[in-house]
Write a protein that holds these residues in place. Structure first.
Motif, PDB file in Angstrom:
ATOM      1  N   GLY A  78      58.504   5.720   9.352  1.00 54.89           N
ATOM      2  CA  GLY A  78      57.328   5.184  10.015  1.00 54.89           C
ATOM      3  C   GLY A  78      55.901   5.839   9.761  1.00 54.89           C
ATOM      4  N   ASN A  79      56.081   6.956   9.147  1.00 57.48           N
ATOM      5  CA  ASN A  79      54.860   7.752   8.761  1.00 57.48           C
ATOM      6  C   ASN A  79      54.029   7.099   7.715  1.00 57.48           C
ATOM      7  OD1 ASN A  79      55.035   9.982  10.660  1.00 57.48           O
ATOM      8  ND2 ASN A  79      56.640  10.762   8.885  1.00 57.48           N
ATOM      9  N   ASN A  80      52.564   7.211   7.505  1.00 55.97           N
ATOM     10  CA  ASN A  80      51.695   6.694   6.597  1.00 55.97           C
ATOM     11  C   ASN A  80      52.394   6.865   5.061  1.00 55.97           C
ATOM     12  OD1 ASN A  80      49.479   5.484   5.636  1.00 55.97           O
ATOM     13  ND2 ASN A  80      48.532   7.311   5.473  1.00 55.97           N
TER      14      ASN A  80
ATOM     15  N   THR B  29      58.634   3.474   3.527  1.00 58.48           N
ATOM     16  CA  THR B  29      59.026   2.339   3.188  1.00 58.48           C
ATOM     17  C   THR B  29      59.705   1.401   4.358  1.00 58.48           C
ATOM     18  OG1 THR B  29      59.779   3.243   1.007  1.00 58.48           O
ATOM     19  CG2 THR B  29      61.013   1.206   1.535  1.00 58.48           C
ATOM     20  N   TRP B  30      60.277   2.490   5.266  1.00 56.14           N
ATOM     21  CA  TRP B  30      60.975   1.875   6.648  1.00 56.14           C
ATOM     22  C   TRP B  30      60.402   2.532   7.657  1.00 56.14           C
ATOM     23  CZ3 TRP B  30      63.098  -1.824   4.281  1.00 56.14           C
ATOM     24  CH2 TRP B  30      63.648  -1.856   3.096  1.00 56.14           C
ATOM     25  N   THR B  31      60.350   1.752   8.912  1.00 58.74           N
ATOM     26  CA  THR B  31      60.059   2.332  10.034  1.00 58.74           C
ATOM     27  C   THR B  31      60.965   3.636  10.556  1.00 58.74           C
ATOM     28  OG1 THR B  31      61.576   0.679  11.120  1.00 58.74           O
ATOM     29  CG2 THR B  31      59.142   0.082  10.912  1.00 58.74           C
ATOM     30  N   HIS B  32      62.218   3.640  10.147  1.00 58.17           N
ATOM     31  CA  HIS B  32      62.928   4.824  10.231  1.00 58.17           C
ATOM     32  C   HIS B  32      63.286   5.677   9.026  1.00 58.17           C
ATOM     33  CE1 HIS B  32      63.706   2.066  13.557  1.00 58.17           C
ATOM     34  NE2 HIS B  32      64.083   2.990  14.288  1.00 58.17           N
TER      35      HIS B  32
ATOM     36  N   ASN C 127      72.881   0.399   5.811  1.00 54.65           N
ATOM     37  CA  ASN C 127      71.773   1.286   6.270  1.00 54.65           C
ATOM     38  C   ASN C 127      71.825   2.038   7.509  1.00 54.65           C
ATOM     39  OD1 ASN C 127      70.084   0.637   3.793  1.00 54.65           O
ATOM     40  ND2 ASN C 127      70.020  -1.454   4.514  1.00 54.65           N
ATOM     41  N   VAL C 128      71.791   3.190   7.714  1.00 49.25           N
ATOM     42  CA  VAL C 128      71.920   3.902   8.775  1.00 49.25           C
ATOM     43  C   VAL C 128      70.528   4.577   9.228  1.00 49.25           C
ATOM     44  CG1 VAL C 128      73.154   5.807  10.044  1.00 49.25           C
ATOM     45  CG2 VAL C 128      74.225   4.673   8.295  1.00 49.25           C
ATOM     46  N   MET C 129      70.039   3.735  10.404  1.00 53.93           N
ATOM     47  CA  MET C 129      68.627   4.397  10.812  1.00 53.93           C
ATOM     48  C   MET C 129      68.722   5.415  11.514  1.00 53.93           C
ATOM     49  SD  MET C 129      66.963   0.233  11.562  1.00 53.93           S
ATOM     50  CE  MET C 129      67.650   0.279  13.361  1.00 53.93           C
TER      51      MET C 129
ATOM     52  N   ASN D 181      54.422   2.510  10.627  1.00 59.05           N
ATOM     53  CA  ASN D 181      54.466   1.957   9.348  1.00 59.05           C
ATOM     54  C   ASN D 181      55.702   1.849   8.872  1.00 59.05           C
ATOM     55  OD1 ASN D 181      51.458   2.361   9.258  1.00 59.05           O
ATOM     56  ND2 ASN D 181      51.769   4.382   9.175  1.00 59.05           N
ATOM     57  N   GLY D 182      55.554   0.696   7.713  1.00 59.44           N
ATOM     58  CA  GLY D 182      56.808   0.387   7.000  1.00 59.44           C
ATOM     59  C   GLY D 182      57.512  -0.869   7.536  1.00 59.44           C
ATOM     60  N   ALA D 183      58.498  -1.172   7.174  1.00 59.39           N
ATOM     61  CA  ALA D 183      59.374  -2.343   7.672  1.00 59.39           C
ATOM     62  C   ALA D 183      60.651  -1.888   8.177  1.00 59.39           C
ATOM     63  CB  ALA D 183      59.652  -3.560   6.273  1.00 59.39           C
TER      64      ALA D 183
END
Length: 115
Positions: A31-33, A36-39, A87-89, A96-98
């Motif tokens: 999720g940072n600037n 790639t992913w939100t987590h 994928n383990v969030m 940020n991210g998907a």
């Protein structure tokens, strides 16, 4: 943080040479600037020929300056099929991210005192 995960991954390999489920990839900075992913995501892969029930397993991790007090357990009934990737969030740090692709599971974090 990448070096820390590399060390942990190497230790996992040494102690689990015949492991059926292995860490395939790790995505930090959820999720940072520029993330790639939100987590934060730990991607597991089942190298075996049968499904594995992950209900009694957990992932424990920390930032480069943090301590290993957060244990992220798998929800009951979580399985990974033979040859599949899961994928383990984990933690999220921004917007940020998907969203990580399916199949995915949100591993709830619980704080325990391990030291």
């Amino acid at each position: 943080m990448k070096n820390l995960f590399t060390i942990l991954f190497t230790l996992c390999i040494v102690f689990n040479i015949n492991a059926q489920v292995v860490i395939n990839e790790i995505y930090g900075g959820g999720g940072n600037n520029g993330a790639t992913w939100t987590h934060d995501v730990v991607q597991l892969k089942n190298l075996g020929s049968t499904s594995v029930d992950l209900s009694n397993y957990a992932i424990q991790y920390a930032s480069a300056t943090g301590s290993f007090t957060s244990v992220n357990t798998f929800p009951s009934g979580t399985t990974i099929a033979a040859g599949a990737i899961l994928n383990v969030m984990l933690a999220t740090g921004g917007s940020n991210g998907a969203t990580p692709p399916n199949p995915r599971v949100q591993a709830p974090g619980t704080v325990t005192n391990i030291g």
